[in-house]
Design a protein around this motif. Sequence first.
Motif, mmCIF file in Angstrom:
data_model
loop_
_atom_site.group_PDB
_atom_site.id
_atom_site.type_symbol
_atom_site.label_atom_id
_atom_site.label_comp_id
_atom_site.label_asym_id
_atom_site.label_seq_id
_atom_site.Cartn_x
_atom_site.Cartn_y
_atom_site.Cartn_z
ATOM 1 N N PRO A 188 -3.878 16.604 5.192
ATOM 2 C CA PRO A 188 -2.471 16.888 4.914
ATOM 3 C C PRO A 188 -1.578 15.810 5.540
ATOM 4 O O PRO A 188 -1.932 15.208 6.557
ATOM 5 C CB PRO A 188 -2.228 18.245 5.567
ATOM 6 C CG PRO A 188 -3.369 18.497 6.467
ATOM 7 C CD PRO A 188 -4.494 17.607 6.046
ATOM 8 N N GLN A 189 -0.449 15.587 4.903
ATOM 9 C CA GLN A 189 0.496 14.577 5.358
ATOM 10 C C GLN A 189 1.646 15.263 6.088
ATOM 11 O O GLN A 189 2.130 16.306 5.646
ATOM 12 C CB GLN A 189 1.013 13.812 4.143
ATOM 13 C CG GLN A 189 1.917 12.671 4.450
ATOM 14 C CD GLN A 189 2.348 11.952 3.177
ATOM 15 O OE1 GLN A 189 1.689 12.028 2.149
ATOM 16 N NE2 GLN A 189 3.447 11.275 3.247
ATOM 17 N N LEU A 190 2.063 14.676 7.209
ATOM 18 C CA LEU A 190 3.253 15.182 7.884
ATOM 19 C C LEU A 190 4.424 15.060 6.919
ATOM 20 O O LEU A 190 4.611 14.034 6.276
ATOM 21 C CB LEU A 190 3.557 14.375 9.151
ATOM 22 C CG LEU A 190 2.681 14.627 10.362
ATOM 23 C CD1 LEU A 190 3.121 13.725 11.508
ATOM 24 C CD2 LEU A 190 2.722 16.076 10.803
ATOM 25 N N LYS A 191 5.222 16.083 6.835
ATOM 26 C CA LYS A 191 6.333 16.108 5.894
ATOM 27 C C LYS A 191 7.677 16.125 6.624
ATOM 28 O O LYS A 191 7.761 16.538 7.785
ATOM 29 C CB LYS A 191 6.252 17.360 4.998
ATOM 30 C CG LYS A 191 4.983 17.459 4.189
ATOM 31 C CD LYS A 191 5.011 16.529 3.009
ATOM 32 C CE LYS A 191 3.775 16.755 2.148
ATOM 33 N NZ LYS A 191 3.626 15.790 1.130
ATOM 34 N N LYS A 192 8.690 15.686 5.917
ATOM 35 C CA LYS A 192 10.087 15.776 6.355
ATOM 36 C C LYS A 192 10.335 15.123 7.708
ATOM 37 O O LYS A 192 10.958 15.705 8.588
ATOM 38 C CB LYS A 192 10.548 17.228 6.364
ATOM 39 C CG LYS A 192 10.489 17.870 4.991
ATOM 40 C CD LYS A 192 10.946 19.298 5.024
ATOM 41 C CE LYS A 192 10.784 19.917 3.650
ATOM 42 N NZ LYS A 192 11.121 21.313 3.605
ATOM 43 N N GLY A 213 2.828 9.554 6.301
ATOM 44 C CA GLY A 213 3.134 8.861 5.060
ATOM 45 C C GLY A 213 3.170 7.355 5.219
ATOM 46 O O GLY A 213 2.844 6.609 4.280
ATOM 47 N N ALA A 214 3.533 6.878 6.410
ATOM 48 C CA ALA A 214 3.571 5.429 6.656
ATOM 49 C C ALA A 214 2.175 4.829 6.559
ATOM 50 O O ALA A 214 2.026 3.675 6.153
ATOM 51 C CB ALA A 214 4.186 5.134 8.025
ATOM 52 N N SER A 215 1.161 5.594 6.896
ATOM 53 C CA SER A 215 -0.214 5.098 6.762
ATOM 54 C C SER A 215 -0.559 4.880 5.301
ATOM 55 O O SER A 215 -1.229 3.909 4.943
ATOM 56 C CB SER A 215 -1.204 6.081 7.388
ATOM 57 O OG SER A 215 -0.997 6.179 8.773
ATOM 58 N N ILE A 216 -0.080 5.761 4.454
ATOM 59 C CA ILE A 216 -0.321 5.627 3.021
ATOM 60 C C ILE A 216 0.404 4.389 2.488
ATOM 61 O O ILE A 216 -0.155 3.606 1.718
ATOM 62 C CB ILE A 216 0.091 6.913 2.287
ATOM 63 C CG1 ILE A 216 -0.826 8.057 2.731
ATOM 64 C CG2 ILE A 216 0.055 6.724 0.770
ATOM 65 C CD1 ILE A 216 -0.386 9.429 2.333
ATOM 66 N N GLU A 217 1.654 4.202 2.939
ATOM 67 C CA GLU A 217 2.403 3.002 2.552
ATOM 68 C C GLU A 217 1.656 1.742 2.983
ATOM 69 O O GLU A 217 1.612 0.748 2.247
ATOM 70 C CB GLU A 217 3.791 3.018 3.192
ATOM 71 C CG GLU A 217 4.700 4.112 2.689
ATOM 72 C CD GLU A 217 5.939 4.272 3.550
ATOM 73 O OE1 GLU A 217 6.271 3.344 4.338
ATOM 74 O OE2 GLU A 217 6.583 5.323 3.441
ATOM 75 N N ASP A 218 1.087 1.782 4.175
ATOM 76 C CA ASP A 218 0.350 0.631 4.704
ATOM 77 C C ASP A 218 -0.849 0.301 3.819
ATOM 78 O O ASP A 218 -1.077 -0.850 3.460
ATOM 79 C CB ASP A 218 -0.084 0.933 6.138
ATOM 80 C CG ASP A 218 -0.575 -0.282 6.891
ATOM 81 O OD1 ASP A 218 -0.083 -1.404 6.628
ATOM 82 O OD2 ASP A 218 -1.430 -0.117 7.767
ATOM 83 N N ILE A 219 -1.593 1.310 3.453
ATOM 84 C CA ILE A 219 -2.774 1.106 2.611
ATOM 85 C C ILE A 219 -2.362 0.605 1.224
ATOM 86 O O ILE A 219 -3.050 -0.218 0.626
ATOM 87 C CB ILE A 219 -3.605 2.406 2.488
ATOM 88 C CG1 ILE A 219 -4.118 2.843 3.865
ATOM 89 C CG2 ILE A 219 -4.757 2.231 1.506
ATOM 90 C CD1 ILE A 219 -4.897 1.814 4.627
ATOM 91 N N ASN A 220 -1.232 1.067 0.725
ATOM 92 C CA ASN A 220 -0.769 0.625 -0.591
ATOM 93 C C ASN A 220 -0.462 -0.868 -0.644
ATOM 94 O O ASN A 220 -0.388 -1.437 -1.732
ATOM 95 C CB ASN A 220 0.451 1.428 -1.035
ATOM 96 C CG ASN A 220 0.066 2.719 -1.700
ATOM 97 O OD1 ASN A 220 -0.917 2.784 -2.433
ATOM 98 N ND2 ASN A 220 0.825 3.772 -1.439
ATOM 99 N N ARG A 221 -0.309 -1.517 0.506
ATOM 100 C CA ARG A 221 -0.081 -2.965 0.539
ATOM 101 C C ARG A 221 -1.377 -3.765 0.424
ATOM 102 O O ARG A 221 -1.351 -4.977 0.279
ATOM 103 C CB ARG A 221 0.648 -3.355 1.836
ATOM 104 C CG ARG A 221 2.124 -3.056 1.820
ATOM 105 C CD ARG A 221 2.835 -3.723 2.978
ATOM 106 N NE ARG A 221 2.426 -3.184 4.266
ATOM 107 C CZ ARG A 221 2.944 -2.101 4.834
ATOM 108 N NH1 ARG A 221 3.895 -1.436 4.231
ATOM 109 N NH2 ARG A 221 2.515 -1.685 5.996
ATOM 110 N N ASP A 222 -2.511 -3.109 0.489
ATOM 111 C CA ASP A 222 -3.801 -3.794 0.392
ATOM 112 C C ASP A 222 -3.924 -4.423 -0.995
ATOM 113 O O ASP A 222 -3.726 -3.746 -2.014
ATOM 114 C CB ASP A 222 -4.930 -2.792 0.631
ATOM 115 C CG ASP A 222 -6.291 -3.434 0.788
ATOM 116 O OD1 ASP A 222 -6.449 -4.619 0.457
ATOM 117 O OD2 ASP A 222 -7.207 -2.733 1.263
#
Length: 138
Positions: free
Chosen positions: A67-71, A41-50
């Motif tokens: 799939p995203q690692l969960k929990k 999920g942190a990778s998704i957060e990182d991309i959202n800063r673009d």
Amino acid sequence: MKFLIDTNVVIQLEDDGEIKANFADLLRRCHENGIQVFVHGASIEDINRDTNEARKKATLSKLNKFPQLKKIASPSDDDLKARYGELPKPNDVVDAKLLHAVSITAADFLITEDDGLHRRARKAHLADRVMTVADALA
């Protein structure tokens, strides 16, 4: 077995151009051998800063194929810093979160082509669980 892949691997796998053979081979072998491939999920957060909206949208669509690692409870930034070194930029925090996921065995291995992330893994005594695509194939 679970592989966590860094954004740089996803981009290579999903690029518009020709995919490098070793990247395609990695994904094929994972599928053939029942190895699950995840993003964090942190990778998704990182991309959202673009700030480039078109590139962000394209990259997120590529990440969403996996799939995203969960929990995964992430330690505070101070705890991450204590475990994984200085975190001066937001992408350094992402790297620390990826390493943390491997350290708590949310994933068995992290696959990345990021030399800085490999150096950080060595300092955190996780080098044996962080591999390049070529390492994973071997």
